[in-house]
Design a protein around this motif. Structure first.
Motif, short mmCIF file in Angstrom:
data_model
loop_
_atom_site.label_atom_id
_atom_site.label_comp_id
_atom_site.label_asym_id
_atom_site.label_seq_id
_atom_site.Cartn_x
_atom_site.Cartn_y
_atom_site.Cartn_z
N GLN A 22 0.78 -1.18 0.05
CA GLN A 22 -0.01 0.05 0.02
C GLN A 22 0.77 1.23 -0.06
OE1 GLN A 22 -2.42 -0.35 3.54
NE2 GLN A 22 -3.64 -2.27 2.52
N ASP A 23 2.15 1.26 0.61
CA ASP A 23 2.91 2.50 0.51
C ASP A 23 3.74 2.46 -0.44
OD1 ASP A 23 2.33 2.82 3.33
OD2 ASP A 23 3.80 1.62 4.09
N ARG A 24 3.86 1.63 -1.47
CA ARG A 24 4.58 2.03 -2.80
C ARG A 24 3.45 1.76 -3.97
NH1 ARG A 24 5.93 -0.84 -7.16
NH2 ARG A 24 7.77 -0.24 -8.38
N ALA A 25 3.37 2.88 -4.60
CA ALA A 25 2.69 2.98 -6.01
C ALA A 25 3.42 3.24 -7.22
CB ALA A 25 1.47 3.88 -5.62
N PRO A 26 3.15 2.93 -8.33
CA PRO A 26 3.86 3.15 -9.37
C PRO A 26 3.87 4.78 -9.61
CG PRO A 26 2.75 1.25 -9.97
CD PRO A 26 2.40 1.73 -8.60
N GLY A 27 4.49 5.60 -9.82
CA GLY A 27 4.65 6.88 -10.27
C GLY A 27 4.46 7.69 -8.89
N GLU A 28 4.78 7.01 -7.74
CA GLU A 28 4.76 7.82 -6.58
C GLU A 28 5.62 8.90 -6.32
OE1 GLU A 28 5.42 6.83 -1.95
OE2 GLU A 28 4.54 5.01 -3.24
N GLY A 29 6.60 8.95 -7.41
CA GLY A 29 7.79 9.77 -7.06
C GLY A 29 9.19 9.30 -7.37
N PRO A 30 9.91 10.29 -7.44
CA PRO A 30 11.55 9.76 -7.66
C PRO A 30 11.78 8.94 -6.35
CG PRO A 30 11.73 12.21 -6.98
CD PRO A 30 10.11 11.46 -7.18
N LEU A 31 12.84 8.13 -6.81
CA LEU A 31 13.74 7.54 -5.58
C LEU A 31 14.81 8.64 -5.36
CD1 LEU A 31 14.21 3.77 -6.85
CD2 LEU A 31 13.14 4.61 -4.93
N ASP A 32 14.90 8.77 -3.87
CA ASP A 32 15.97 9.53 -3.65
C ASP A 32 17.02 8.92 -2.87
OD1 ASP A 32 17.45 11.59 -2.06
OD2 ASP A 32 15.90 12.60 -1.39
N ILE A 33 18.29 9.02 -3.28
CA ILE A 33 19.47 7.92 -2.75
C ILE A 33 20.38 8.99 -1.97
CG2 ILE A 33 21.08 5.97 -2.85
CD1 ILE A 33 19.45 5.27 -5.57
N SER A 34 20.63 8.53 -0.76
CA SER A 34 21.75 9.67 -0.28
C SER A 34 22.59 8.50 0.63
CB SER A 34 21.03 10.52 0.98
OG SER A 34 20.53 9.80 1.84
#
Length: 185
Positions: A22-34
């Motif tokens: 439920q927390d991940r949906a296609p097009g939910e936004g970019p992946l932010d990697i730090s």
């Protein structure tokens, strides 16, 4: 291998991983990697992040000591779609409702599957389940927790509303590191 599958979905064990879907949906936004460090292997279409590495997308977070991100290579030599993430060392997959911990994690973005292995602990409030491998199909909301080897079993402890302590009495597991760094740009 002992395992809990669809039949156990009625129990609270597999109700918890359903929240991952439920927390991940296609097009939910970019992946932010730090992370503290990043190293690009251009010819391989791979980036290695080390030191308190975090991947954030919407309400979900993947945290590990080391994260490798594998991309599709484009015809002009650049990177395109992120295909897979491999996480090692104190791996945590965190949603707004659950925390799963393992020694190694693989997030297949194409298939929408996260696999955690090695001393897996899944928590939701006071409820805790343990095993050696957790496979979560984010698209279908199905999860499988398995024990490892002949004598290792899956174990779960559940509290109902009448016997559970207050949510404050069941603090979430401590996630090492500073956490994701806000993007400033």
């Amino acid at each position: 291998m002992n395992h809990i599958v669809a039949a156990a979905a009625a129990s609270a064990l597999l109700a918890a991983p359903a929240g991952f879907a439920q927390d991940r949906a296609p097009g939910e936004g970019p992946l932010d990697i730090s992370a503290e460090r990043g190293e690009v292997f251009d010819a391989e279409g791979r980036v290695v992040y080390t030191g308190d590495a975090n991947v954030v997308r919407g309400g979900t977070r993947l945290r590990a000591d080391r994260i490798e991100a594998f991309f599709t290579r484009t015809a002009n030599g650049g990177f395109s779609d992120l295909q897979r993430i491999v996480a090692q060392g104190e791996v945590f997959y965190v949603t707004e409702r659950e925390i799963a911990r393992g020694d190694r994690g693989v997030y297949d973005l194409i298939e929408g599957v996260i696999t955690l292995t090695g001393s897996v602990v899944l928590t939701q409030g006071c409820n805790v389940s343990t095993g050696e491998q957790l496979v979560v199909n984010l698209e279908g909301g199905v999860a499988r927790l398995t024990g490892g080897g002949e004598n290792q079993r899956v174990r779960s402890v559940f509290f109902d509303d009448d016997t559970a302590a207050a949510q404050e009495d069941c603090p979430p597991p401590t996630i090492p590191g500073r956490g994701p760094v806000a993007f400033e740009g």
